[in-house]
Enzyme design. Structure first.
Site, PDB file in Angstrom:
ATOM      1  N   ASN A   1     118.529  35.668  52.464  1.00  0.00           N
ATOM      2  CA  ASN A   1     117.243  35.297  53.049  1.00  0.00           C
ATOM      3  C   ASN A   1     117.198  35.808  54.479  1.00  0.00           C
ATOM      4  O   ASN A   1     118.182  35.749  55.196  1.00  0.00           O
ATOM      5  CB  ASN A   1     117.085  33.767  52.993  1.00  0.00           C
ATOM      6  CG  ASN A   1     115.860  33.259  53.734  1.00  0.00           C
ATOM      7  OD1 ASN A   1     115.956  32.327  54.519  1.00  0.00           O
ATOM      8  ND2 ASN A   1     114.706  33.852  53.508  1.00  0.00           N
TER       9      ASN A   1
ATOM     10  N   CYS B   1     117.703  24.517  59.020  1.00  0.00           N
ATOM     11  CA  CYS B   1     116.596  24.355  59.961  1.00  0.00           C
ATOM     12  C   CYS B   1     117.105  24.456  61.401  1.00  0.00           C
ATOM     13  O   CYS B   1     117.993  23.698  61.804  1.00  0.00           O
ATOM     14  CB  CYS B   1     115.898  23.024  59.745  1.00  0.00           C
ATOM     15  SG  CYS B   1     114.501  22.775  60.882  1.00  0.00           S
TER      16      CYS B   1
ATOM     17  N   PRO C   1     111.151  27.537  51.711  1.00  0.00           N
ATOM     18  CA  PRO C   1     110.440  26.449  52.391  1.00  0.00           C
ATOM     19  C   PRO C   1     110.142  26.856  53.831  1.00  0.00           C
ATOM     20  O   PRO C   1     110.955  27.528  54.475  1.00  0.00           O
ATOM     21  CB  PRO C   1     111.448  25.300  52.351  1.00  0.00           C
ATOM     22  CG  PRO C   1     112.784  25.972  52.347  1.00  0.00           C
ATOM     23  CD  PRO C   1     112.600  27.273  51.598  1.00  0.00           C
TER      24      PRO C   1
ATOM     25  N   GLU D   1     108.569  24.673  56.998  1.00  0.00           N
ATOM     26  CA  GLU D   1     107.998  23.427  57.497  1.00  0.00           C
ATOM     27  C   GLU D   1     106.741  23.700  58.321  1.00  0.00           C
ATOM     28  O   GLU D   1     106.721  24.573  59.200  1.00  0.00           O
ATOM     29  CB  GLU D   1     109.033  22.688  58.352  1.00  0.00           C
ATOM     30  CG  GLU D   1     108.563  21.378  58.932  1.00  0.00           C
ATOM     31  CD  GLU D   1     108.308  20.325  57.873  1.00  0.00           C
ATOM     32  OE1 GLU D   1     107.629  19.331  58.191  1.00  0.00           O
ATOM     33  OE2 GLU D   1     108.788  20.482  56.738  1.00  0.00           O
TER      34      GLU D   1
ATOM     35  N   GLY E   1     110.381  34.422  52.736  1.00  0.00           N
ATOM     36  CA  GLY E   1     109.767  33.379  53.545  1.00  0.00           C
ATOM     37  C   GLY E   1     108.571  33.912  54.307  1.00  0.00           C
ATOM     38  O   GLY E   1     107.466  34.014  53.781  1.00  0.00           O
ATOM     39  N   ARG E   2     108.794  34.276  55.568  1.00  0.00           N
ATOM     40  CA  ARG E   2     107.684  34.754  56.390  1.00  0.00           C
ATOM     41  C   ARG E   2     107.052  36.012  55.807  1.00  0.00           C
ATOM     42  O   ARG E   2     105.833  36.209  55.925  1.00  0.00           O
ATOM     43  CB  ARG E   2     108.174  35.001  57.820  1.00  0.00           C
ATOM     44  CG  ARG E   2     108.550  33.722  58.561  1.00  0.00           C
ATOM     45  CD  ARG E   2     109.101  34.027  59.948  1.00  0.00           C
ATOM     46  NE  ARG E   2     110.285  34.874  59.873  1.00  0.00           N
ATOM     47  CZ  ARG E   2     110.664  35.729  60.821  1.00  0.00           C
ATOM     48  NH1 ARG E   2     109.947  35.844  61.926  1.00  0.00           N
ATOM     49  NH2 ARG E   2     111.760  36.448  60.680  1.00  0.00           N
TER      50      ARG E   2
ATOM     51  N   LYS F   1     121.007  25.352  51.373  1.00  0.00           N
ATOM     52  CA  LYS F   1     120.628  26.492  52.207  1.00  0.00           C
ATOM     53  C   LYS F   1     121.311  26.349  53.554  1.00  0.00           C
ATOM     54  O   LYS F   1     121.274  25.274  54.167  1.00  0.00           O
ATOM     55  CB  LYS F   1     119.110  26.576  52.385  1.00  0.00           C
ATOM     56  CG  LYS F   1     118.683  27.834  53.141  1.00  0.00           C
ATOM     57  CD  LYS F   1     117.174  27.953  53.270  1.00  0.00           C
ATOM     58  CE  LYS F   1     116.824  29.271  53.975  1.00  0.00           C
ATOM     59  NZ  LYS F   1     115.375  29.392  54.236  1.00  0.00           N
TER      60      LYS F   1
END
EC number: 1.3.1.-
Length: 335
Positions: free
Chosen positions: A200, A99, A8, A10, A224-225, A140
């Site tokens: 991750n 986050c 994910p 955001e 992710g990125r 996570k």
């Protein structure tokens, strides 16, 4: 069997970009951007608004299962919302303790909860009771708030609270996204919990993937990125792991041609989803991420960077062959 998970992100990796990336292929599951839970029981439409995949049996259009992520700090409220969400039959329910955003942490959510392992246990155990047996329940986390002094304690708290699996972003909140990712700490977490752990952080290439797995000891890796910057990363990892390709040079010109209709689809879906004044910014954000890997993306980004309207962007996309590659009707009137 090793799994590749789509992370994910955001503000960027929403249902539209999930659709595009999972169409390229290579992912076993995707995790949604977080849905904030704060004091109220959300109606089912709130979950579907963030995750339209819930109206398609909890899968992207390409068939990739979607795990829906919740963010909050109140055990009972999170449990109530997890129960509500479970009725929509997602592929799983995930809790966000990773986050690092200040606006999230100020309200007691995300990575700031890693300062309180006892609260992590209370949240996990409460949600565990609300999630139906057989529905995957995961969390996570990062390595901590400012340091790793409570990393293992936090991992044990979530494991003891009943999560089926963990994803670990291998940095603290204070480190944000600064390299390097500390994959060796993921290995230490694997030693103290029985549940499967996915690593991750900082996987941008096939070589990074190999090192991440070697250092962390994890079979599963979340992208992710790196996935946003290279939509073909997961598929290429799959091919190399299956022995179909070596680790040689990737033909980026061919990849760019394959990406053009996907960029067009992304743009069209964004225009349908967000207000016109926001649509160009969304496209620029993804193109900026693509620039290091694709010369065409760099040129296109520079071409649309000063533009502010959907019509102006459409003109440039036609000029650069993006909309033409999608076979989307006829070009707009240049006059």
């Amino acid at each position: 069997m090793s799994r590749l998970l789509l992370a994910p992100m955001e503000g960027l990796l929403d249902d539209v970009l999930r659709d595009v990336l999972t169409r390229v292929g290579g992912y076993d599951l995707a995790v949604s951007e977080f849905i904030r839970v704060s004091g109220t029981l959300l109606p089912q439409r709130s979950f579907v608004r963030v995750c339209p995949e819930l109206a398609r049996s909890g899968r992207t259009r390409a068939g990739t299962p979607l795990v829906v992520q919740l963010l909050g700090s109140d055990p009972n409220c999170l449990a109530d919302n997890a129960g509500q969400l479970s009725r929509l039959a997602p592929a799983g329910i995930d809790l966000n303790f990773g986050c690092p955003a200040a606006k999230v942490n100020r309200h007691g959510g995300g990575a700031t909860l890693l300062a309180d392992p006892e609260q992590l246990f209370r949240i996990a155990s409460s949600v565990r009771r609300a999630v139906p047996a057989g529905m995957p329940f995961s969390a996570k986390m990062r390595l901590g708030v400012r340091d790793t002094s409570r990393t293992l304690e936090c991992a044990r708290a979530l494991a003891d609270g009943g999560v089926d699996s963990l994803v670990v972003h291998a940095r603290t909140r204070a480190e944000g996204y600064r390299p390097p990712a500390h994959w060796e700490w993921v290995a230490r977490i694997c030693e103290v919990v029985a549940q499967p752990v996915a690593a991750n952080g900082d996987v941008w290439t096939i070589a990074d993937y190999r090192r991440c797995r070697a250092v962390s000891g994890c079979r599963d890796v979340m992208l992710g990125r790196g996935a946003v910057a290279d939509p073909f990363l997961a598929r290429n990892i799959r091919r190399v792991m299956a022995g179909e390709d070596d680790d040689g040079e990737v033909d980026r010109s061919a990849d760019w041609q394959e990406l053009l209709p996907l960029l067009a689809s992304y743009w069209q879906q964004v225009c349908a989803k967000v207000a016109p004044q926001h649509a160009p910014g969304r496209l620029k954000l993804w193109l900026a991420a693509l620039r290091p890997n694709f010369a065409g993306a760099a040129a296109l980004f520079l071409a649309i960077r000063p533009l502010r309207t959907v019509d102006e962007v459409n003109q440039r996309l036609w000029q650069h062959g993006v909309l033409a590659a999608a076979g989307d009707g006829r070009p707009p009137d240049a006059g």
